[in-house]
Structures are given as structure tokens and as C-alpha cells.
Scaffold this active site. Structure first.
Site, PDB file in Angstrom:
ATOM      1  N   HIS A 254       0.809  -1.221   0.000  1.00 21.81           N
ATOM      2  CA  HIS A 254       0.000   0.000   0.000  1.00 21.81           C
ATOM      3  C   HIS A 254       0.847   1.279   0.000  1.00 21.81           C
ATOM      4  O   HIS A 254       0.520   2.236  -0.696  1.00 21.81           O
ATOM      5  CB  HIS A 254      -0.985  -0.019   1.187  1.00 21.81           C
ATOM      6  CG  HIS A 254      -2.045  -1.058   1.020  1.00 21.81           C
ATOM      7  ND1 HIS A 254      -2.296  -2.034   1.959  1.00 21.81           N
ATOM      8  CD2 HIS A 254      -2.888  -1.301  -0.005  1.00 21.81           C
ATOM      9  CE1 HIS A 254      -3.272  -2.822   1.516  1.00 21.81           C
ATOM     10  NE2 HIS A 254      -3.645  -2.389   0.338  1.00 21.81           N
TER      11      HIS A 254
ATOM     12  N   ASP B  41      -5.975  -0.442  -7.863  1.00 16.01           N
ATOM     13  CA  ASP B  41      -5.589  -1.502  -6.921  1.00 16.01           C
ATOM     14  C   ASP B  41      -6.466  -2.713  -7.211  1.00 16.01           C
ATOM     15  O   ASP B  41      -7.423  -2.980  -6.502  1.00 16.01           O
ATOM     16  CB  ASP B  41      -5.790  -1.003  -5.484  1.00 16.01           C
ATOM     17  CG  ASP B  41      -5.384  -2.053  -4.459  1.00 16.01           C
ATOM     18  OD1 ASP B  41      -4.787  -3.075  -4.854  1.00 16.01           O
ATOM     19  OD2 ASP B  41      -5.668  -1.854  -3.271  1.00 16.01           O
TER      20      ASP B  41
ATOM     21  N   THR C  44      -7.115  -6.865  -8.933  1.00 17.43           N
ATOM     22  CA  THR C  44      -6.512  -8.192  -8.983  1.00 17.43           C
ATOM     23  C   THR C  44      -5.610  -8.245 -10.229  1.00 17.43           C
ATOM     24  O   THR C  44      -5.395  -7.232 -10.886  1.00 17.43           O
ATOM     25  CB  THR C  44      -7.610  -9.282  -9.012  1.00 17.43           C
ATOM     26  OG1 THR C  44      -8.589  -8.910  -9.972  1.00 17.43           O
ATOM     27  CG2 THR C  44      -8.288  -9.404  -7.653  1.00 17.43           C
TER      28      THR C  44
HETATM   29  N1  AG3 Z   1      -4.478  -5.995  -4.962  1.00 16.60           N
HETATM   30  C1  AG3 Z   1      -3.429  -6.535  -5.800  1.00 16.60           C
HETATM   31  C2  AG3 Z   1      -3.393  -7.985  -5.749  1.00 16.60           C
HETATM   32  C3  AG3 Z   1      -2.555  -8.657  -6.720  1.00 16.60           C
HETATM   33  C4  AG3 Z   1      -2.071  -9.900  -6.110  1.00 16.60           C
HETATM   34  N2  AG3 Z   1      -1.915 -10.940  -7.052  1.00 16.60           N
HETATM   35  C5  AG3 Z   1      -1.597 -12.184  -6.724  1.00 16.60           C
HETATM   36  N3  AG3 Z   1      -1.396 -12.514  -5.501  1.00 16.60           N
HETATM   37  N4  AG3 Z   1      -1.498 -13.058  -7.658  1.00 16.60           N
HETATM   38  C6  AG3 Z   1      -4.308  -6.205  -3.585  1.00 16.60           C
HETATM   39  C7  AG3 Z   1      -5.345  -5.590  -2.772  1.00 16.60           C
HETATM   40  C8  AG3 Z   1      -4.738  -4.920  -1.624  1.00 16.60           C
HETATM   41  N5  AG3 Z   1      -5.356  -3.691  -1.371  1.00 16.60           N
END
Ligand code: AG3
EC number: 2.5.1.104
Length: 289
Positions: free
Chosen positions: A67, A167, A169
């Protein structure tokens, strides 16, 4: 994939059999939301773990390694970020970091999955108070919209932003549209004349092609595009980030006066240039685009 009862471990499998795992004490919660399968575990050494469709989103201990790095470089490079849009980020960690900047007058978070916000509020110590205020509409500087970020950007009228943070996936699967040229065009249009866009862009080693595709698409749209990577706890490190610049903002320069007030743990504004360190083959690939 996922939880191994015998081992008492949760493992995320990446392509080519690369795994990232945590020993867990127990599964605390599990549900199928409208959009994805959501799980929360109590890990042995990293607090609680949030998983979406089998992929690690965060662990409580170390979540700042993502973050802080997603938020502060762009916020400190922009001369005066007043209006900020966060797409995704339903756990609230990104918005929490955005609101640490006093320049911010209004931040909007557009999260598609209400289930993520609810579960994060109930189970995670990431941004509980903030999520509570957002749900009750009591946060004066921020607003939560449950909706599709792609649609929001396309349909929102006169609203303009200084910084847009995605932010999401991974660039594979449901969030794919967030890595398309069309989406970047909508984002570019909704930025003020001086604006910064940042997105997480997946694992450097394991999603290199997706990263290159996103980089190429961003280069068609933004005035300048930057890449950096950072070792994020819980992800297959190093993790990549892409920045799109609109107008006359210099992403290589950071406001160190504003940075001093933040007291960060992972991202080091005084060593901003070290973010751009990367494996040589990645530099060669990016230069070839
Ligand atoms: N968002 C990004 C997640 C990407 C992770 N990918 C993975 N583990 N394959 C995360 C949310 C946090 N606020």
C-alpha cells in the site's frame, strides 16, 4: 490450489509451479461473493490473510509493503494532489494511505465487490475505522461507490482527478479490462492536465508478458510511462507497478518536505531512484517497446 488441510498451509500457485505459501492456524471465513471466492485465514506469523479467487491480496503484517508503494510515490511526485480516484482496493488499505496526505480534498473509491468491503471491515485490521466511516457515509474527505470502475470512468461526466490509482486483482482474469488501451484512454481523459496514473501490474518474473502488454498499451496513451518494482510481502516478488504521466509532472522527483511528515516503513522517498532498479533483461525488454 489453496488450502492444504494436512500441511495447515495456504499456497497460491503461480504459472510454472511457482508457489507462495503461509502456514495457517485456521480458516476464519469463506464465501462466494457476487464476483469471486473470498477466504480469510489466520496465519501463523503474518496476521490475517485475505484471498480472492485463490490469489493472495494481503497479509496484515506487511501489507504496507504494497500500500505504501502503490500510493506514496505518485502522491509525492504530484505537486498538489487534491482529487484522487481509487479503483478496486476494497480492503481500504490504499485509500487509508491516500488520506494521509493533507493536500487531498476528495478521494473516491470505486470497488466492484461489496463483499470485499464487508469482509475486510468485519475481519481485517487494515482500515476498519475508515471502512466503517465510508459505509456510514461519515468520512468527510472520501466516498465509497460500489460499482464497476471501467464503467465509472467511462460514464462519469465532468469529474477530473489529479491521481488515479488502480488496486485491482491480476492482469489475468476478471480485471483484464483494467489493463486495456481503451481503459487507459478513459483514465487519461479523466486526469487533470497534470495527472498521474498508477496500477499494480503483476509479478515481474511470472507475468512478464502481461506486464509488457500493459506497458505497450500505456505507452500509446500516456505522455510518459514508468515502470518500477518492489518486493511485496505475500506476492511472488518482485512485484511490478506501471505509472502513466499526463502533462508536465516529473515522476522521478519527490516532494521530500511532504514525505517527512509521513514516516514510512517500506517505501523510502529519500531513495526514490532505487525503485527503478530492475533485472537487466526486463530493462532490455521495456527498452525494446
Ligand atoms: N491488490 C493486488 C493484488 C494482486 C495480487 N496478485 C496475486 N497474488 N497473484 C491487492 C489488494 C490490496 N489492497
Amino acid at each position: 490450489m489453496g488450502y492444504n488441510e494436512q500441511e495447515r498451509a495456504f499456497i497460491e500457485w503461480y504459472p510454472r509451479g511457482y508457489g507462495v505459501g503461509f502456514k495457517v492456524k485456521r480458516r476464519l471465513f469463506e464465501t462466494q461473493t457476487e464476483y469471486q471466492r473470498l477466504e480469510i485465514y489466520e496465519t501463523e506469523g503474518f496476521g490475517k490473510l485475505l484471498v480472492l479467487d485463490g490469489t493472495v491480496q494481503l497479509v496484515e503484517i506487511g501489507e504496507e509493503s504494497y500500500h505504501e508503494v502503490l500510493v506514496h510515490p505518485v502522491m509525492l511526485a504530484h505537486p498538489n494532489p487534491k482529487r484522487v480516484l481509487v479503483i478496486g482496493g476494497g480492503d481500504g488499505g490504499t485509500l487509508r494511505e491516500v488520506l494521509r496526505h493533507d493536500t487531498v480534498e476528495k478521494a473516491i473509491m470505486v470497488e466492484i465487490d461489496e463483499g470485499v468491503v464487508e469482509a475486510s471491515y468485519l475481519y481485517l485490521d487494515v482500515a476498519k475505522d475508515l471502512l466503517d466511516r465510508l459505509i456510514k457515509k461519515e468520512e468527510p474527505r472520501a466516498e465509497l461507490i460500489i460499482g464497476d470502475g471501467v464503467k465509472y470512468l467511462r460514464e462519469t461526466g465532468g469529474e477530473r482527478f489529479d491521481v488515479i490509482i488502480v488496486d485491482s486483482t491480476d492482469p489475468v482474469g476478471p480485471a483484464k479490462l483494467l489493463f486495456s488501451e481503451e481503459f487507459y484512454r478513459d483514465a487519461y481523459e479523466k486526469l487533470n492536465d497534470e495527472g498521474l496514473y498508477i496500477t499494480q501490474a503483476g509479478s515481474v518474473y511470472l507475468f512478464t508478458n502481461e506486464l509488457l502488454d500493459a506497458y505497450k498499451a500505456m505507452k500509446k496513451v500516456f505522455d510518459r510511462v514508468y515502470y518500477f518494482s518492489f518486493p511485496v510481502i505475500g506476492y511472488a516478488s518482485p512485484w511490478s507497478f506501471l505509472i502513466g504521466v499526463k502533462g508536465d509532472v516529473d515522476f522521478t522527483r519527490i516532494d521530500l518536505e511532504r514525505a517527512k511528515k509521513l514516516d514510512l516503513y517500506y517505501y523510502d522517498p529519500e531513495r526514490h531512484e532505487t525503485l527503478f532498479q530492475m533485472p537487466r533483461y526486463v530493462r532490455k525488454l521495456l527498452e525494446g517497446q
